[in-house]
Design a protein around this motif. Sequence first.
Motif, PDB file in Angstrom:
ATOM      1  N   HIS A 298      -0.738  -3.878  20.595  1.00  0.00           N
ATOM      2  CA  HIS A 298      -0.629  -2.461  20.210  1.00  0.00           C
ATOM      3  C   HIS A 298      -0.436  -1.611  21.456  1.00  0.00           C
ATOM      4  O   HIS A 298       0.671  -1.278  21.815  1.00  0.00           O
ATOM      5  CB  HIS A 298      -1.829  -1.942  19.391  1.00  0.00           C
ATOM      6  CG  HIS A 298      -1.703  -2.190  17.937  1.00  0.00           C
ATOM      7  ND1 HIS A 298      -0.846  -1.489  17.137  1.00  0.00           N
ATOM      8  CD2 HIS A 298      -2.318  -3.091  17.130  1.00  0.00           C
ATOM      9  CE1 HIS A 298      -0.946  -1.925  15.897  1.00  0.00           C
ATOM     10  NE2 HIS A 298      -1.825  -2.912  15.863  1.00  0.00           N
TER      11      HIS A 298
ATOM     12  N   TYR B  91      -7.722 -10.019   5.893  1.00  0.00           N
ATOM     13  CA  TYR B  91      -7.825  -9.253   4.651  1.00  0.00           C
ATOM     14  C   TYR B  91      -8.786  -9.954   3.688  1.00  0.00           C
ATOM     15  O   TYR B  91      -8.825  -9.637   2.506  1.00  0.00           O
ATOM     16  CB  TYR B  91      -6.452  -9.072   3.991  1.00  0.00           C
ATOM     17  CG  TYR B  91      -5.499  -8.205   4.778  1.00  0.00           C
ATOM     18  CD1 TYR B  91      -5.878  -6.936   5.215  1.00  0.00           C
ATOM     19  CD2 TYR B  91      -4.213  -8.648   5.086  1.00  0.00           C
ATOM     20  CE1 TYR B  91      -5.007  -6.141   5.944  1.00  0.00           C
ATOM     21  CE2 TYR B  91      -3.339  -7.856   5.800  1.00  0.00           C
ATOM     22  CZ  TYR B  91      -3.748  -6.604   6.234  1.00  0.00           C
ATOM     23  OH  TYR B  91      -2.876  -5.820   6.951  1.00  0.00           O
TER      24      TYR B  91
ATOM     25  N   SER C 234       0.221  -0.699   8.226  1.00  0.00           N
ATOM     26  CA  SER C 234       0.762   0.057   9.347  1.00  0.00           C
ATOM     27  C   SER C 234       2.197  -0.311   9.700  1.00  0.00           C
ATOM     28  O   SER C 234       2.820   0.371  10.520  1.00  0.00           O
ATOM     29  CB  SER C 234      -0.124  -0.125  10.582  1.00  0.00           C
ATOM     30  OG  SER C 234      -0.021  -1.441  11.065  1.00  0.00           O
TER      31      SER C 234
ATOM     32  N   HIS D 276     -11.746  -7.610  11.305  1.00  0.00           N
ATOM     33  CA  HIS D 276     -10.620  -6.681  11.146  1.00  0.00           C
ATOM     34  C   HIS D 276     -11.141  -5.307  10.736  1.00  0.00           C
ATOM     35  O   HIS D 276     -10.583  -4.283  11.087  1.00  0.00           O
ATOM     36  CB  HIS D 276      -9.655  -7.243  10.092  1.00  0.00           C
ATOM     37  CG  HIS D 276      -8.269  -6.678  10.128  1.00  0.00           C
ATOM     38  ND1 HIS D 276      -7.326  -6.955   9.177  1.00  0.00           N
ATOM     39  CD2 HIS D 276      -7.653  -5.844  11.003  1.00  0.00           C
ATOM     40  CE1 HIS D 276      -6.202  -6.317   9.455  1.00  0.00           C
ATOM     41  NE2 HIS D 276      -6.374  -5.635  10.566  1.00  0.00           N
TER      42      HIS D 276
ATOM     43  N   TYR E 278      -4.111   7.623   9.208  1.00  0.00           N
ATOM     44  CA  TYR E 278      -4.472   6.211   8.983  1.00  0.00           C
ATOM     45  C   TYR E 278      -5.993   6.061   9.005  1.00  0.00           C
ATOM     46  O   TYR E 278      -6.580   5.395   8.152  1.00  0.00           O
ATOM     47  CB  TYR E 278      -3.815   5.364  10.078  1.00  0.00           C
ATOM     48  CG  TYR E 278      -4.087   3.877   9.993  1.00  0.00           C
ATOM     49  CD1 TYR E 278      -3.386   3.074   9.103  1.00  0.00           C
ATOM     50  CD2 TYR E 278      -5.042   3.276  10.822  1.00  0.00           C
ATOM     51  CE1 TYR E 278      -3.626   1.705   9.033  1.00  0.00           C
ATOM     52  CE2 TYR E 278      -5.281   1.913  10.757  1.00  0.00           C
ATOM     53  CZ  TYR E 278      -4.569   1.133   9.858  1.00  0.00           C
ATOM     54  OH  TYR E 278      -4.811  -0.224   9.799  1.00  0.00           O
TER      55      TYR E 278
ATOM     56  N   GLU F 111      -4.913   0.965  19.773  1.00  0.00           N
ATOM     57  CA  GLU F 111      -3.962   1.515  18.801  1.00  0.00           C
ATOM     58  C   GLU F 111      -4.333   2.958  18.463  1.00  0.00           C
ATOM     59  O   GLU F 111      -3.475   3.787  18.205  1.00  0.00           O
ATOM     60  CB  GLU F 111      -3.975   0.667  17.515  1.00  0.00           C
ATOM     61  CG  GLU F 111      -3.125   1.251  16.393  1.00  0.00           C
ATOM     62  CD  GLU F 111      -3.217   0.488  15.074  1.00  0.00           C
ATOM     63  OE1 GLU F 111      -3.910  -0.557  15.037  1.00  0.00           O
ATOM     64  OE2 GLU F 111      -2.610   0.934  14.095  1.00  0.00           O
TER      65      GLU F 111
ATOM     66  N   ARG G  32       0.858  -1.205   0.000  1.00  0.00           N
ATOM     67  CA  ARG G  32       0.000   0.000   0.000  1.00  0.00           C
ATOM     68  C   ARG G  32       0.890   1.249   0.000  1.00  0.00           C
ATOM     69  O   ARG G  32       0.727   2.155   0.815  1.00  0.00           O
ATOM     70  CB  ARG G  32      -0.959  -0.030   1.208  1.00  0.00           C
ATOM     71  CG  ARG G  32      -1.841  -1.292   1.253  1.00  0.00           C
ATOM     72  CD  ARG G  32      -3.241  -1.059   1.798  1.00  0.00           C
ATOM     73  NE  ARG G  32      -3.308  -0.469   3.097  1.00  0.00           N
ATOM     74  CZ  ARG G  32      -3.499  -1.133   4.242  1.00  0.00           C
ATOM     75  NH1 ARG G  32      -3.650  -2.450   4.232  1.00  0.00           N
ATOM     76  NH2 ARG G  32      -3.569  -0.486   5.383  1.00  0.00           N
TER      77      ARG G  32
HETATM   78  O1  NIG Z   1      -1.994  -4.263  13.455  1.00  0.00           O
HETATM   79  N1  NIG Z   1      -4.609  -2.420  13.434  1.00  0.00           N
HETATM   80  C1  NIG Z   1      -5.088  -3.301  12.756  1.00  0.00           C
HETATM   81  N2  NIG Z   1      -4.451  -4.124  11.945  1.00  0.00           N
HETATM   82  C2  NIG Z   1      -3.124  -3.932  11.462  1.00  0.00           C
HETATM   83  C3  NIG Z   1      -3.043  -3.006  10.314  1.00  0.00           C
HETATM   84  C4  NIG Z   1      -3.870  -3.436   9.219  1.00  0.00           C
HETATM   85  C5  NIG Z   1      -3.695  -2.656   7.974  1.00  0.00           C
HETATM   86  O2  NIG Z   1      -3.621  -1.418   7.983  1.00  0.00           O
HETATM   87  O3  NIG Z   1      -3.640  -3.321   6.947  1.00  0.00           O
HETATM   88  C6  NIG Z   1      -2.231  -3.471  12.584  1.00  0.00           C
HETATM   89  O4  NIG Z   1      -1.770  -2.326  12.622  1.00  0.00           O
END
Ligand code: NIG
Length: 411
Positions: free
Chosen positions: A271, A150, A327, A183, A100, A251, A87
């Motif tokens: 996190h 995903y 991330s 997610h 984000y 997070e 990404r």
């Molecule tokens: O651990 N925070 C949620 N999930 C992932 C990031 C997922 C993403 O942005 O693709 C994380 O940071």
Amino acid sequence: MPNLLIRNIHTLVQAETIRRSLVKGVDMASIPLLHEAYLLIENDRIAAFGPMAECPERADEILDATGRLVLPSWCDSHTHIVFAATREEEFVDRIRGLSYEEIAERGGGILNSARKLQAASEDELFVGAWGRLQEVIGMGTGAIEIKSGYGLTLESELKMLRVVRRLKEKSPIPVKATFLGAHAIPTAYKTCREDYISLVVNEMLPQVAGEGLADYCDVFCDQGFFTPEETDRILKAGWKWGLKPKIHANELGLTGGVQVGVANQAISVDHLEYTSEIEIEALKNSDTLPTLLPGCAFFLGIPFAPARQMMHAGLPVVLASDYNPGSCPSGNMPFVISLACAKMKMLPEEAVNAATLNGARAMELEADYGTIAVGKIANVFITTPMLSLAGLPYAFGSNVVEVVVLRGKRY
Ligand code: NIG
Ligand code: FE
């Protein structure tokens, strides 16, 4: 029996004679060190270690570690290495000033990764993830957890977890699988999120568990994602199928994620960039491990989790990479150690404890991994020449892993 001897080790790190299952609080600042040492491996397990004065003379294979450290391999308890595409465009959007969360609200972020993953074949996903697995093994990772999340449809979540199953079968290192159907809320469910939670609980979980595709159940409990109430419901359903929780929490804010994880006896809450006294209090009265992911804080430019406060409160801090396309597009555990030391003020000893024994514990692998102990699986690495343990985080960005040994064989 074939054996491998590593001799003239400048410092053998984390070699224990009395087994521990994790390290907490002030004890995290101590790590067993043996100078001028040898390590003997028979077949795939550690057979002996000790001072050079007692070193066996012969072995089938001998490695010389003069001027170098030997450590147990990293135990990376939080990754998302099955994904279809990077990404990079969102990285540039963030450089230009978007957050984000703003990217996620526009349908980017996890939903962007989901669209690409849904269109990819199981074989394509396997090839990509296998490459990432090889990459992190080369940087010293010797046990790993991998999440779904995903897919976001029944079919694609199963596809991801089947890729993880293939990785488990083929991987030279142990792999734990985590189901992360919760997610993000898919766009089609934006106005009926309850229906997505029902899909996770009533269709995904039974099939995932029925096929034995996961070891743990995860939820992204945070603002803009899943509420503590929704998380509670999903985690309870996971438990019914025998999946212990291991969740994403705090997070993006003080959202109650830690508390709901603790209340559901999560193995770990991960996190914790936003952590107050209340979260620390909740963790103190539990067996739930706080797992910190400094690579994510670094890459997103969010606060680093208060590791020192947690250790001061007696907690067993864990470090992991969070390797994922959004991330934290890196699974470099030596860099995680550097960040932990430079940004969270963890001592090198604390960081190494957090990324070895405590990481193993966060995957329930501590009986066989995470330290150098007689009888444990021989997953270890030899560093480049360095004077002390501090040399590891000090040399940030350098390749500090020179030789990787997995199950007693040079990899
Ligand atoms: O651990 N925070 C949620 N999930 C992932 C990031 C997922 C993403 O942005 O693709 C994380 O940071
Ligand atoms: Fe993550």
